[in-house]
Design an enzyme around this catalytic site. Sequence first.
Site, PDB file in Angstrom:
ATOM      1  N   ILE A 147       0.829  -1.204   0.000  1.00  0.00           N
ATOM      2  CA  ILE A 147       0.000   0.000   0.000  1.00  0.00           C
ATOM      3  C   ILE A 147       0.861   1.252   0.000  1.00  0.00           C
ATOM      4  O   ILE A 147       0.680   2.155  -0.824  1.00  0.00           O
ATOM      5  CB  ILE A 147      -0.943   0.009   1.217  1.00  0.00           C
ATOM      6  CG1 ILE A 147      -1.898  -1.181   1.165  1.00  0.00           C
ATOM      7  CG2 ILE A 147      -1.729   1.319   1.283  1.00  0.00           C
ATOM      8  CD1 ILE A 147      -2.687  -1.395   2.434  1.00  0.00           C
ATOM      9  N   ASP A 166      11.013   3.050   6.174  1.00  0.00           N
ATOM     10  CA  ASP A 166      10.727   1.626   6.309  1.00  0.00           C
ATOM     11  C   ASP A 166      12.048   0.881   6.424  1.00  0.00           C
ATOM     12  O   ASP A 166      12.697   0.594   5.427  1.00  0.00           O
ATOM     13  CB  ASP A 166       9.937   1.111   5.099  1.00  0.00           C
ATOM     14  CG  ASP A 166       9.409  -0.304   5.329  1.00  0.00           C
ATOM     15  OD1 ASP A 166       9.975  -1.023   6.176  1.00  0.00           O
ATOM     16  OD2 ASP A 166       8.432  -0.691   4.661  1.00  0.00           O
ATOM     17  N   ARG A 230      -4.194   0.397  11.670  1.00  0.00           N
ATOM     18  CA  ARG A 230      -4.798  -0.128  12.890  1.00  0.00           C
ATOM     19  C   ARG A 230      -5.019   1.025  13.860  1.00  0.00           C
ATOM     20  O   ARG A 230      -4.143   1.871  14.040  1.00  0.00           O
ATOM     21  CB  ARG A 230      -3.897  -1.176  13.564  1.00  0.00           C
ATOM     22  CG  ARG A 230      -3.810  -2.511  12.852  1.00  0.00           C
ATOM     23  CD  ARG A 230      -5.110  -3.293  12.943  1.00  0.00           C
ATOM     24  NE  ARG A 230      -5.020  -4.604  12.320  1.00  0.00           N
ATOM     25  CZ  ARG A 230      -5.282  -4.853  11.057  1.00  0.00           C
ATOM     26  NH1 ARG A 230      -5.635  -3.865  10.257  1.00  0.00           N
ATOM     27  NH2 ARG A 230      -5.216  -6.082  10.572  1.00  0.00           N
ATOM     28  N   GLU A 258     -15.709   5.454  20.219  1.00  0.00           N
ATOM     29  CA  GLU A 258     -16.304   6.553  20.975  1.00  0.00           C
ATOM     30  C   GLU A 258     -15.295   7.664  21.235  1.00  0.00           C
ATOM     31  O   GLU A 258     -15.627   8.859  21.141  1.00  0.00           O
ATOM     32  CB  GLU A 258     -16.867   6.031  22.295  1.00  0.00           C
ATOM     33  CG  GLU A 258     -17.671   7.080  23.052  1.00  0.00           C
ATOM     34  CD  GLU A 258     -18.380   6.506  24.261  1.00  0.00           C
ATOM     35  OE1 GLU A 258     -19.124   7.270  24.916  1.00  0.00           O
ATOM     36  OE2 GLU A 258     -18.198   5.314  24.545  1.00  0.00           O
ATOM     37  N   HIS A 271     -14.366   2.244   8.396  1.00  0.00           N
ATOM     38  CA  HIS A 271     -13.572   1.080   7.991  1.00  0.00           C
ATOM     39  C   HIS A 271     -13.861   0.680   6.542  1.00  0.00           C
ATOM     40  O   HIS A 271     -14.218  -0.465   6.241  1.00  0.00           O
ATOM     41  CB  HIS A 271     -13.842  -0.101   8.925  1.00  0.00           C
ATOM     42  CG  HIS A 271     -12.708  -1.083   8.954  1.00  0.00           C
ATOM     43  ND1 HIS A 271     -12.736  -2.239   9.682  1.00  0.00           N
ATOM     44  CD2 HIS A 271     -11.498  -1.082   8.332  1.00  0.00           C
ATOM     45  CE1 HIS A 271     -11.612  -2.910   9.521  1.00  0.00           C
ATOM     46  NE2 HIS A 271     -10.835  -2.222   8.694  1.00  0.00           N
ATOM     47  N   LEU A 272     -13.645   1.623   5.647  1.00  0.00           N
ATOM     48  CA  LEU A 272     -13.937   1.415   4.228  1.00  0.00           C
ATOM     49  C   LEU A 272     -12.701   1.118   3.396  1.00  0.00           C
ATOM     50  O   LEU A 272     -12.793   0.967   2.177  1.00  0.00           O
ATOM     51  CB  LEU A 272     -14.634   2.663   3.650  1.00  0.00           C
ATOM     52  CG  LEU A 272     -15.980   3.044   4.263  1.00  0.00           C
ATOM     53  CD1 LEU A 272     -16.514   4.312   3.602  1.00  0.00           C
ATOM     54  CD2 LEU A 272     -16.980   1.903   4.101  1.00  0.00           C
ATOM     55  N   GLY A 273     -11.530   1.025   4.044  1.00  0.00           N
ATOM     56  CA  GLY A 273     -10.282   0.910   3.300  1.00  0.00           C
ATOM     57  C   GLY A 273     -10.296  -0.109   2.188  1.00  0.00           C
ATOM     58  O   GLY A 273      -9.921   0.182   1.057  1.00  0.00           O
ATOM     59  N   ALA A 274     -10.724  -1.325   2.486  1.00  0.00           N
ATOM     60  CA  ALA A 274     -10.708  -2.397   1.483  1.00  0.00           C
ATOM     61  C   ALA A 274     -12.104  -2.729   0.978  1.00  0.00           C
ATOM     62  O   ALA A 274     -12.301  -3.762   0.331  1.00  0.00           O
ATOM     63  CB  ALA A 274     -10.061  -3.643   2.071  1.00  0.00           C
TER      64      ALA A 274
END
Length: 390
Positions: A147, A166, A230, A258, A271-274
């Site tokens: 990614i 990295d 994450r 929350e 949580h729409l990443g994939a």
Amino acid sequence: MYTIKTLNNIAECGLNVFKENYKIDNDSKNPDGILLRSFNMHGMELDSNVKAIARAGAGVNNIPVDAYTERGVVVFNTPGANANAVKELVLTSLMASSRNLFAGVSWAKSLDGKGEEIPKLVEAGKKQFAGKEIKGKTLGIIGLGAIGARVANDALDLDMDVIGFDPFISVDTAWNLARNVQRAMTIEQLFENSDYITVHVPLLDATRGMFNEKAFSIMKDGVHILNFSRGELVNEKDMAAALESGKVGKYITDFPNEAVLKMKNAVPIPHLGASTKESEENCAIMAAQQVKEFLETGNIRNSVNFPNAFIPYTGKRRVTVYHKNVPNMVGQITNVLSNYSLNIADMVNRSRGDHAYTMIDIDNKFNGDLTPTLEEEVGQIEGVVTVRII
């Protein structure tokens, strides 16, 4: 005949990978392979016949990997299969948040019912959502895997300056990375120089809470942080304080809870990443191909618990052994083969932590009646977990 069981709905194109000599049976109690997405396998009874499990996705928190490792069950995931989907959402969120698009749209919708006054109200109120362009700004990318590398290359095409960090970058990724991506020698260097920061690393003890008060103190004022990896990578108490003070200008996260919903200038994405049709199909196909290849040839690619191992399959009888990573194990296995006058045509041995995986191709043709005897004798070697003859 191999039996495959699915624990979630798997895209049809993935199931179509299993053709002759395969049966899809979701009621099977003793399948050879299991495919799943988000089903929680913790506490699930697993039949001793199961040889491989593949998750159509990257994370495997829903699978008791350690327990299955001890039993000799290989667990696969599908790294990179959803990389384009996540990359597109990262870049979309980067631009939209920089232009205050999310807040602007929400405000515009709140004008419902104002009738003919709406155009005038829009012109009067739009200045509160004036944003900034990303062109010429510096994007820091932590993690240059499937990614992160895609985000880096496309951000360059958007005329951004890109700096990446990295320490574990692979050779394959390095080859795919544009030469204009600058290398940060330390993560602190990236923090200091970035206007926007996006993170693409796994959740480990070393990365948990890596975005914290100390990290924020190094960053530029008003930095935007994007988290599509994450939620636990961020210390939420410290993030809330940094947003409140303006040290962090925006926090865009795919992991709302929350605490996040109460943060000033947080942009929660559900949580729409994939979550694309293409991503789901890519993951299903990749998961199925990995299980099929393992069952038919013993080759392992993209396992999270076994070492990757590969020998081109030529149709020769193949012995695969999963065993403890201890001295003289390969010697003991080959001694058994020599006792049966079996000649080795090719062999590979790979280790991962406390375990190792050995594949041996046999030159001789031998009667199928020998298979159970050979499996039993190799299996009796101390430290051997599983034996298969293909």
